[in-house]
Design a protein around this motif. Structure first.
Motif, PDB file in Angstrom:
ATOM      1  N   GLN A   1       0.739  -1.135   0.078  1.00 46.17           N
ATOM      2  CA  GLN A   1       0.061   0.168   0.229  1.00 46.17           C
ATOM      3  C   GLN A   1       0.846   1.236   0.033  1.00 46.17           C
ATOM      4  O   GLN A   1       1.300   1.687   1.049  1.00 46.17           O
ATOM      5  CB  GLN A   1      -0.956   0.135   1.219  1.00 46.17           C
ATOM      6  N   PRO A   2       1.222   1.751  -1.322  1.00 46.88           N
ATOM      7  CA  PRO A   2       2.117   2.910  -1.308  1.00 46.88           C
ATOM      8  C   PRO A   2       1.826   4.219  -0.394  1.00 46.88           C
ATOM      9  O   PRO A   2       2.601   4.703  -0.003  1.00 46.88           O
ATOM     10  CB  PRO A   2       2.150   3.366  -2.735  1.00 46.88           C
ATOM     11  N   ASP A   3       0.401   4.293  -0.175  1.00 45.61           N
ATOM     12  CA  ASP A   3       0.165   5.457   0.511  1.00 45.61           C
ATOM     13  C   ASP A   3       0.623   5.473   2.178  1.00 45.61           C
ATOM     14  O   ASP A   3       0.972   6.311   2.718  1.00 45.61           O
ATOM     15  CB  ASP A   3      -1.400   5.859   0.404  1.00 45.61           C
ATOM     16  N   LYS A   4       0.642   3.961   2.363  1.00 48.54           N
ATOM     17  CA  LYS A   4       1.043   3.682   3.942  1.00 48.54           C
ATOM     18  C   LYS A   4       2.814   3.983   4.047  1.00 48.54           C
ATOM     19  O   LYS A   4       3.219   3.886   5.045  1.00 48.54           O
ATOM     20  CB  LYS A   4       0.636   2.306   4.442  1.00 48.54           C
TER      21      LYS A   4
ATOM     22  N   ALA B   1       4.364   6.144   2.324  1.00 47.37           N
ATOM     23  CA  ALA B   1       5.360   7.353   1.630  1.00 47.37           C
ATOM     24  C   ALA B   1       6.316   7.946   2.166  1.00 47.37           C
ATOM     25  O   ALA B   1       6.593   7.858   3.358  1.00 47.37           O
ATOM     26  CB  ALA B   1       3.923   8.499   1.602  1.00 47.37           C
TER      27      ALA B   1
ATOM     28  N   GLY C   1       7.141   4.780  -3.799  1.00 43.19           N
ATOM     29  CA  GLY C   1       5.829   4.236  -3.904  1.00 43.19           C
ATOM     30  C   GLY C   1       5.596   2.889  -4.594  1.00 43.19           C
ATOM     31  O   GLY C   1       4.631   2.503  -5.112  1.00 43.19           O
ATOM     32  N   LYS C   2       6.994   2.214  -4.733  1.00 43.53           N
ATOM     33  CA  LYS C   2       6.864   1.104  -5.364  1.00 43.53           C
ATOM     34  C   LYS C   2       7.349  -0.291  -4.536  1.00 43.53           C
ATOM     35  O   LYS C   2       8.029   0.134  -3.273  1.00 43.53           O
ATOM     36  CB  LYS C   2       7.719   1.035  -6.695  1.00 43.53           C
TER      37      LYS C   2
ATOM     38  N   SER D   1       1.888  -2.250   8.157  1.00 46.72           N
ATOM     39  CA  SER D   1       0.986  -1.296   7.753  1.00 46.72           C
ATOM     40  C   SER D   1       1.314  -1.184   6.366  1.00 46.72           C
ATOM     41  O   SER D   1       0.375  -0.781   5.572  1.00 46.72           O
ATOM     42  CB  SER D   1       1.082   0.196   8.156  1.00 46.72           C
ATOM     43  N   TRP D   2       2.480  -1.128   5.704  1.00 45.59           N
ATOM     44  CA  TRP D   2       2.983  -1.152   4.405  1.00 45.59           C
ATOM     45  C   TRP D   2       2.066  -2.140   3.485  1.00 45.59           C
ATOM     46  O   TRP D   2       1.796  -1.974   2.354  1.00 45.59           O
ATOM     47  CB  TRP D   2       4.256  -1.114   3.971  1.00 45.59           C
TER      48      TRP D   2
END
Length: 114
Positions: free
Chosen positions: A23-26, A28, A53-54, A109-110
């Protein structure tokens, strides 16, 4: 209703699916290299790279890991399948790590496990 994806049945499957769970937003602003070293039923080494983000995953070893996780493959598979809490497994000595504990603590979380 969203269909639940089948849980991985092997550590290889779990590792290969890791980028899909990312989850890239987690994550950042995070740049990290996670080295997995598995023993037991499915021994092997895997490298997970997180940045920009990858998330990528490949078999092998690296000398520049941010954190290295040493685990029996069956233990890590249970953590991946959410049958075993990662913090509980660590506290009870079921896996060890070297490197950045902050990265270790954030990893869940990621990959949607928080």
């Amino acid at each position: 209703m969203v269909q639940e994806q089948e849980l991985p049945s092997t550590i290889r499957e779990a590792m290969e699916r890791t980028p899909e769970a990312f989850q890239p937003d987690k994550a950042a602003g995070v740049t990290a290299t996670i080295q997995y070293k598995f023993t037991g039923d499915e021994p092997g080494n895997w490298i997970c790279k997180v940045g920009d983000g990858k998330c990528t995953m490949e078999e092998g070893e690296t000398d520049d890991a941010t954190v290295t996780i040493n685990s029996a493959s069956d233990i890590w598979l249970k953590i991946t399948r959410r049958e075993l809490d990662g913090a509980t497994a660590f506290m009870s000595g079921q896996f060890t790590f070297t490197g950045d504990m902050g990265v270790l603590m954030q990893m869940g979380s990621w990959f949607g496990q928080a």
